[in-house]
Design an enzyme around this catalytic site. Structure first.
Site, short mmCIF file in Angstrom:
data_model
loop_
_atom_site.label_atom_id
_atom_site.label_comp_id
_atom_site.label_asym_id
_atom_site.label_seq_id
_atom_site.Cartn_x
_atom_site.Cartn_y
_atom_site.Cartn_z
N CYS A 56 -4.12 6.94 10.17
CA CYS A 56 -5.40 7.62 9.90
C CYS A 56 -5.97 8.23 11.18
O CYS A 56 -6.24 7.52 12.15
CB CYS A 56 -6.37 6.63 9.27
SG CYS A 56 -8.09 7.20 9.23
N CYS A 59 -9.41 6.92 12.10
CA CYS A 59 -9.31 5.57 12.67
C CYS A 59 -8.94 5.64 14.15
O CYS A 59 -9.49 4.89 14.97
CB CYS A 59 -8.26 4.75 11.92
SG CYS A 59 -8.59 4.56 10.15
#
Length: 419
Positions: A56, A59
């Protein structure tokens, strides 16, 4: 007997090993997995958990911000521990806490999780998380105590100070809105402090928005329902600039939004209009007043049928979801007597002289921010599957029709041959 000894040994290991682990990771982000997640949640009074996935991009951008915030938060009088877990890998944990997008952030307070929808930059994240470990209501007993409280609270959250109010008068509401504001009661204060905050009698509840240089006063009645209405309507400033973070704040507010779209919110004319909107907002607390510059957030503005050739400023009323309302003969605001035009816009809206419209394509981005990207991917996948099934069904139907036609033609030729 062996079982008792084993349990005793396990208990000793936990008592010795876990504090060592805490000291070892003090000031750093804890990496959790299925073996230590429950222990961490039960061992720390306040723990902020990042449920992430290695692939991600959001993230990966968040990770260094958490690294910066961790040592500051661990050094508080009541520390907040920052931890993270690969929720894509440890699916049992992800399922237990209903993680449907990455990153998902939660604060566990004495083991009880609550969603975190605040800022993600390290400095603002620290300010936000400080609130979780602060007293529900701070009691101050002097002018200097009031000043110190306001300075320590910072400018990110609204501040409520009850002058001459008992702590019990606002304690329940302070607990309810702890994530959104700072609360204090002043037991002793001077006339100079009253003059500074421009109120002339007590008891009174002061609402401050330091970041917007705004304040308002509530003189009662101090029953819960009236107090809560004032607090709810004062959580947002009188005029709210539209940003990604502020868009999230609107999710918790049930009022309709009077949205003004200007060419550029930083130019002189726009600032003058915003002052007029602030005055209108003060007299119409049943609305949230917001503004956005086309130059600052083009995609958002275009969702309300605004383009390069649109006459700006333009005003609409938005329900905060998929619908907005154009007020007939009051969409655009001329340069002359703008205050009267704002008043007329509100009057015509209340009279129902509106055209209901659906928000534009940019709403897709807003939707994804609410439900999480994983859910969006699932929805897209389901739509694709339905489309594929429909396509196959049409092809099979077409093939069947062709087959029937071929059979009829064969039968006709056979009959002609027999004749």
């Amino acid at each position: 007997m062996c079982g008792v000894l084993l349990l005793l040994l396990l208990l000793i290991v936990c008592i010795v090993w876990w504090p060592m682990m805490i000291r070892c990771h003090e000031g750093k982000v804890l990496e959790l997995d299925e073996s230590n997640f429950d222990s961490a949640i039960s061992s720390f009074d306040f723990i902020f958990v990042d449920f992430y996935a290695p692939w991600c991009a959001h993230c990966n951008r968040l990770s260094p911000e958490l690294d910066k915030a961790a040592p500051i938060l661990s050094g508080l009088k009541t520390p907040v521990v920052i931890a993270k877990i690969d929720a894509d890998k440890y699916s049992r944990i992800a399922s237990k806490y209903k993680i449907d997008g990455f990153p998902t952030l939660k604060v566990f307070m004495h083991g009880v999780p609550t969603d975190y929808n605040g800022p993600r930059k390290s400095d603002k994240l620290v300010l936000y998380l400080r609130k979780f470990v602060a007293p529900d209501v701070t009691v101050v007993e002097s002018d200097s105590g009031i000043t110190e409280f306001v300075e320590a609270a910072g400018t990110f959250f609204p501040i409520f100070i009850g002058f001459g109010l008992d702590e019990s008068a606002i304690s329940n509401l302070a607990i309810k809105y702890k994530k959104n504001a700072w609360f204090a009661v002043a037991k002793d204060f001077s006339e100079n402090m009253m003059a500074l905050y421009d109120f002339d009698k007590a008891p009174a509840l002061l609402a401050l928005h330091p970041n917007f240089n705004e304040q308002s006063i509530f003189y009662g009645p101090f029953e819960d329902n009236f107090l809560e209405e004032f607090i709810q309507q004062s959580l947002l400033p009188l005029t709210l600039p539209m940003t990604g973070d502020n868009l999230k704040l609107l999710k918790d507010d049930k009022r309709k939004i009077v949205l003004t779209i200007v060419e550029d919110e930083t130019d002189y004319e726009s600032k003058g209009l915003i002052k007029l909107l602030r005055a209108a907002a003060s007299a119409n607390r049943d609305f949230v007043f917001a503004y956005v510059g086309y130059n600052q957030w083009k995609d958002f503005a275009e969702a309300f049928e605004v383009g390069r050739k649109t006459t700006l400023p333009k005003m609409v009323v938005w329900d905060g979801n998929e619908v907005f309302f154009s007020v007939i003969d009051s969409e655009s605001i001329d340069r002359e007597d703008q205050g009267s035009q704002i008043t007329l816009f509100l009057e015509r809206y209340r009279e129902g002289k509106v055209i209901e419209k659906a928000l534009g394509a940019s709403f897709v981005g807003y939707l994804s921010s609410l439900v999480g990207m994983r859910t969006v991917y699932i929805l897209v996948f389901l739509v694709a599957v339905m489309f594929l099934i429909a396509t196959i069904g049409k092809e099979e139907s077409s093939d069947a029709s062709t087959s029937v036609a071929d059979n009829r033609e064969t039968a006709r030729l056979h009959a002609d041959k027999e004749d």
